[in-house]
Design a protein around this motif. Structure first.
Motif, PDB file in Angstrom:
ATOM      1  N   ARG A 334      17.803  26.362  56.934  1.00 21.17           N
ATOM      2  CA  ARG A 334      17.965  25.050  56.584  1.00 21.17           C
ATOM      3  C   ARG A 334      19.353  24.584  56.875  1.00 21.17           C
ATOM      4  O   ARG A 334      19.567  23.428  57.569  1.00 21.17           O
ATOM      5  CB  ARG A 334      17.556  24.675  55.272  1.00 21.17           C
ATOM      6  N   LYS A 335      20.321  25.290  56.531  1.00 20.30           N
ATOM      7  CA  LYS A 335      21.795  24.796  57.107  1.00 20.30           C
ATOM      8  C   LYS A 335      21.826  24.797  58.657  1.00 20.30           C
ATOM      9  O   LYS A 335      22.551  23.919  59.051  1.00 20.30           O
ATOM     10  CB  LYS A 335      22.749  25.709  56.141  1.00 20.30           C
ATOM     11  N   ILE A 336      21.253  25.825  59.289  1.00 20.00           N
ATOM     12  CA  ILE A 336      21.259  25.708  60.523  1.00 20.00           C
ATOM     13  C   ILE A 336      20.911  24.417  61.264  1.00 20.00           C
ATOM     14  O   ILE A 336      21.507  23.877  62.089  1.00 20.00           O
ATOM     15  CB  ILE A 336      20.552  26.903  61.121  1.00 20.00           C
ATOM     16  N   MET A 337      19.950  24.173  60.639  1.00 19.17           N
ATOM     17  CA  MET A 337      19.128  22.820  61.265  1.00 19.17           C
ATOM     18  C   MET A 337      20.219  21.419  60.842  1.00 19.17           C
ATOM     19  O   MET A 337      20.408  20.631  61.547  1.00 19.17           O
ATOM     20  CB  MET A 337      17.843  22.563  60.818  1.00 19.17           C
ATOM     21  N   MET A 338      20.688  21.595  59.452  1.00 21.20           N
ATOM     22  CA  MET A 338      21.426  20.479  58.894  1.00 21.20           C
ATOM     23  C   MET A 338      22.602  20.467  59.921  1.00 21.20           C
ATOM     24  O   MET A 338      23.077  19.366  60.007  1.00 21.20           O
ATOM     25  CB  MET A 338      21.521  20.511  57.598  1.00 21.20           C
ATOM     26  N   GLU A 374      26.792  33.923  59.910  1.00 19.47           N
ATOM     27  CA  GLU A 374      25.584  33.527  59.775  1.00 19.47           C
ATOM     28  C   GLU A 374      24.475  33.864  60.595  1.00 19.47           C
ATOM     29  O   GLU A 374      23.557  34.322  60.388  1.00 19.47           O
ATOM     30  CB  GLU A 374      25.656  31.963  59.616  1.00 19.47           C
ATOM     31  N   LEU A 375      25.129  33.711  62.123  1.00 22.47           N
ATOM     32  CA  LEU A 375      23.978  34.067  63.165  1.00 22.47           C
ATOM     33  C   LEU A 375      23.793  35.556  63.050  1.00 22.47           C
ATOM     34  O   LEU A 375      22.672  35.856  63.276  1.00 22.47           O
ATOM     35  CB  LEU A 375      24.771  33.805  64.098  1.00 22.47           C
ATOM     36  N   TRP A 376      24.786  36.440  62.854  1.00 19.14           N
ATOM     37  CA  TRP A 376      24.375  37.924  62.840  1.00 19.14           C
ATOM     38  C   TRP A 376      23.583  38.352  61.620  1.00 19.14           C
ATOM     39  O   TRP A 376      23.061  39.374  61.690  1.00 19.14           O
ATOM     40  CB  TRP A 376      25.684  38.696  63.110  1.00 19.14           C
ATOM     41  N   ALA A 377      23.724  37.778  60.536  1.00 19.27           N
ATOM     42  CA  ALA A 377      23.010  37.861  59.315  1.00 19.27           C
ATOM     43  C   ALA A 377      21.254  38.059  59.582  1.00 19.27           C
ATOM     44  O   ALA A 377      20.403  38.317  58.805  1.00 19.27           O
ATOM     45  CB  ALA A 377      23.140  37.112  58.394  1.00 19.27           C
ATOM     46  N   CYS A 378      21.007  36.998  60.632  1.00 17.52           N
ATOM     47  CA  CYS A 378      19.334  36.846  60.981  1.00 17.52           C
ATOM     48  C   CYS A 378      18.773  38.148  61.510  1.00 17.52           C
ATOM     49  O   CYS A 378      19.313  38.736  62.525  1.00 17.52           O
ATOM     50  CB  CYS A 378      19.303  35.703  62.205  1.00 17.52           C
ATOM     51  N   THR A 379      17.813  38.682  60.870  1.00 18.59           N
ATOM     52  CA  THR A 379      16.849  39.609  61.485  1.00 18.59           C
ATOM     53  C   THR A 379      15.944  39.169  62.468  1.00 18.59           C
ATOM     54  O   THR A 379      15.265  40.168  62.997  1.00 18.59           O
ATOM     55  CB  THR A 379      16.215  40.125  60.213  1.00 18.59           C
ATOM     56  N   SER A 380      15.748  37.916  62.893  1.00 19.76           N
ATOM     57  CA  SER A 380      14.814  37.498  63.882  1.00 19.76           C
ATOM     58  C   SER A 380      13.568  37.830  63.352  1.00 19.76           C
ATOM     59  O   SER A 380      12.634  38.145  64.547  1.00 19.76           O
ATOM     60  CB  SER A 380      15.295  37.934  65.372  1.00 19.76           C
ATOM     61  N   CYS A 381      13.202  37.787  62.190  1.00 16.29           N
ATOM     62  CA  CYS A 381      11.660  37.972  61.774  1.00 16.29           C
ATOM     63  C   CYS A 381      11.014  36.794  61.880  1.00 16.29           C
ATOM     64  O   CYS A 381       9.540  37.001  61.725  1.00 16.29           O
ATOM     65  CB  CYS A 381      11.820  38.548  60.422  1.00 16.29           C
ATOM     66  N   ILE A 398      19.743  29.918  66.482  1.00 17.22           N
ATOM     67  CA  ILE A 398      20.311  31.127  66.393  1.00 17.22           C
ATOM     68  C   ILE A 398      20.388  32.117  67.460  1.00 17.22           C
ATOM     69  O   ILE A 398      21.626  32.596  67.932  1.00 17.22           O
ATOM     70  CB  ILE A 398      19.811  31.677  64.924  1.00 17.22           C
ATOM     71  N   MET A 399      19.397  32.302  68.297  1.00 20.64           N
ATOM     72  CA  MET A 399      19.239  33.278  69.344  1.00 20.64           C
ATOM     73  C   MET A 399      20.143  32.820  70.614  1.00 20.64           C
ATOM     74  O   MET A 399      20.746  33.689  71.129  1.00 20.64           O
ATOM     75  CB  MET A 399      17.981  33.669  69.904  1.00 20.64           C
ATOM     76  N   ASP A 400      20.031  31.362  70.784  1.00 22.88           N
ATOM     77  CA  ASP A 400      21.066  30.815  71.787  1.00 22.88           C
ATOM     78  C   ASP A 400      22.216  31.046  71.436  1.00 22.88           C
ATOM     79  O   ASP A 400      23.187  31.113  72.492  1.00 22.88           O
ATOM     80  CB  ASP A 400      20.471  29.522  72.093  1.00 22.88           C
ATOM     81  N   MET A 401      22.822  30.669  70.262  1.00 21.39           N
ATOM     82  CA  MET A 401      24.271  31.043  69.995  1.00 21.39           C
ATOM     83  C   MET A 401      24.617  32.365  70.107  1.00 21.39           C
ATOM     84  O   MET A 401      25.661  32.743  70.465  1.00 21.39           O
ATOM     85  CB  MET A 401      24.327  30.168  68.694  1.00 21.39           C
ATOM     86  N   ARG A 402      23.677  33.298  69.546  1.00 19.99           N
ATOM     87  CA  ARG A 402      23.778  34.771  69.692  1.00 19.99           C
ATOM     88  C   ARG A 402      24.132  35.117  71.219  1.00 19.99           C
ATOM     89  O   ARG A 402      24.981  35.793  71.550  1.00 19.99           O
ATOM     90  CB  ARG A 402      22.898  35.533  69.082  1.00 19.99           C
TER      91      ARG A 402
END
Length: 443
Positions: A334-338, A374-381, A398-402
């Motif tokens: 949610r914070k990513i979108m905000m 924040e970006l690397w915490a994502c498991t891409s699930c 998230i993936m584009d920023m990674r």
């Protein structure tokens, strides 16, 4: 209504819709700052998604209590505002209940509006309790502190005021309709199953006072609607409008299927081709080579991702389902979108202040709003994508920023760098020489 009232109404209407048009232009301009992406394939499926998800609220009812309450408020907002057409005509021409000639159909409409208005008040009260008394976890997270939390309550208060004014307007109107011999131009029209219980409040008042109150309720109601319409631009409730295009242009590919950069794909294919000359200079098509790999700021994202940011409802279902967030990591989809929307608005204000041109401000979405942690915490699930009630994809951002961190800055975490080094040197993620890979067979 006098001619002066008609003129004032035209001015009010012009200001309200003029501001709304200006805000819509800004939103479209900001969304178009994003890169090109083709999302017009399989039109039949896209129309179906929009009908089922945006209009039919199919994903909302996965949580029956919240879903049912939301549908009531949603239907109330859509259907009751059909009445807005009559208000506008009456305001422009000084008529009273211009659609009364519909007879029984008109009575049914007004009655349904009133019942819906009452149900909306009940639903809004329930939503307020969930947010402020029960304090559900997804509504009390740190990423909602400050203006986002206030905004959610402002919308609830707006709904209460608008529905109350609607019922008071009808109740006072009904009182004037019931005066023996009629009063002024108040013809008998409509059916009032709810406001008939409010109408006794006006007993004992002079007809002139009730008439004045009716006009006050009418003016406040239409003014409130116009204010609410323009407040949407600053509010998470912009999704009332944008949910429709957002669900239409959503990604139709299977979840988990990531896009590839065409220029990188061609390079890899050439490297894997045993007949290719590694020293030959491949012809370069400038249109296929991106100026930047991945995204570090909002202008690097595509326009659908920016549409996603404006459409976010801040409901928190994505964050509540995120395994990284559940285990205490910093990531909140949610914070990513905000954050993306906040940065996009900042870029838009920069363009406005500089006569249509963006002047570099030494800030970016990456680091100033969203951290690598924040970006690397994502498991891409894809849990956030699955949970979103209006088909938003925080994961794509998230993936584009990674991708930017890895391909432009070589800033991947050490385990990932080690894995990629092993793949480059050993042809596998593990730190074993290719000749030793089958040693386990002899054990």
């Amino acid at each position: 209504m006098s001619y002066l009232d008609n003129i004032l109404f035209v001015i009010l209407l012009g200001i309200g819709f003029g501001c709304f048009y200006s805000n819509v232009k800004k939103i479209i301009r900001n969304i178009n700052l994003g890169g090109v992406i083709y999302r017009k394939d399989n039109a039949k499926q896209r129309w179906k998604n929009m009908a089922m998800i945006a209009l039919g609220q199919s994903k909302m009812v996965k949580r029956p209590v919240a879903g049912s309450l939301h549908i009531v408020v949603y239907l109330g907002f859509i259907i009751i505002n059909i009445e807005l057409l009559e208000i506008i005509i009456d305001g422009l021409f000084g008529t009273h209940r211009i659609f009364a000639f519909l007879g029984t159909a008109y009575n049914v409409l007004i009655a349904s509006f009133e019942v819906l208005a009452l149900l909306v008040l009940v639903a809004v009260f329930a939503f307020w309790i969930r947010r402020n008394i029960i304090k559900l976890k997804r509504f009390s997270s740190a990423d909602l502190n400050g203006s986002p939390k206030k905004d959610a309550n402002y919308i609830l208060y707006f709904e209460v005021v608008l529905m109350t004014l609607f019922l008071l307007m009808n109740a006072s109107d009904l009182h004037l309709q019931n005066i023996p011999g009629g009063f002024s131009h108040f013809i008998k029209a409509g059916s009032f199953p709810v406001s008939q219980f409010i109408e006794p409040l006006f007993n004992g008042m002079s007809n002139e006072l009730v008439m004045l109150l009716t006009e006050i309720f009418w003016w406040l109601h239409i003014t409130g609607i116009l204010i609410f319409m323009n407040y949407l631009y600053f509010s998470k409730h912009l999704h009332i409008i944008l949910a429709f295009p957002n669900t239409f242009f959503a990604n139709l590919n299977p979840q988990g299927q990531f896009d590839n950069l065409e220029s990188v794909t061609k390079e890899v294919k050439m490297m894997m081709d045993p007949n290719a000359d590694p020293f030959a200079a491949a012809p370069v098509n400038e249109s296929e080579v991106p100026a930047k790999f991945g995204a570090s700021d909002v202008q690097d994202l595509n326009w659908v991702q920016l549409l996603n940011a404006y459409t976010c409802t801040e409901c928190g279902r994505c964050t509540a389902a995120c395994p990284a967030n559940i285990t205490g990591k910093k990531l909140s989809p949610r914070k990513i979108m905000m954050d993306t929307r906040d940065r996009l608005e900042e870029v838009g204000r920069n363009i406005d202040a500089n006569k249509g041109v963006f002047v570099p401000d030494n800030k970016s979405l990456l680091n100033d709003y969203i951290t690598p942690e924040e970006l690397w915490a994502c498991t891409s699930c894809n849990a956030c994508v699955e949970e979103c009630p209006i088909s938003i994809s925080p994961l794509s951002i998230i993936m584009d920023m990674r991708r930017y961190l890895v391909m432009e800055q070589s800033a991947a975490p050490m385990p990932i760098n080690a894995m990629m080094t092993n793949i480059e040197n050993n042809g596998a993620p593990w730190q074993y020489n290719q000749q030793d890979r089958l040693n386990w067979k002899n054990e």
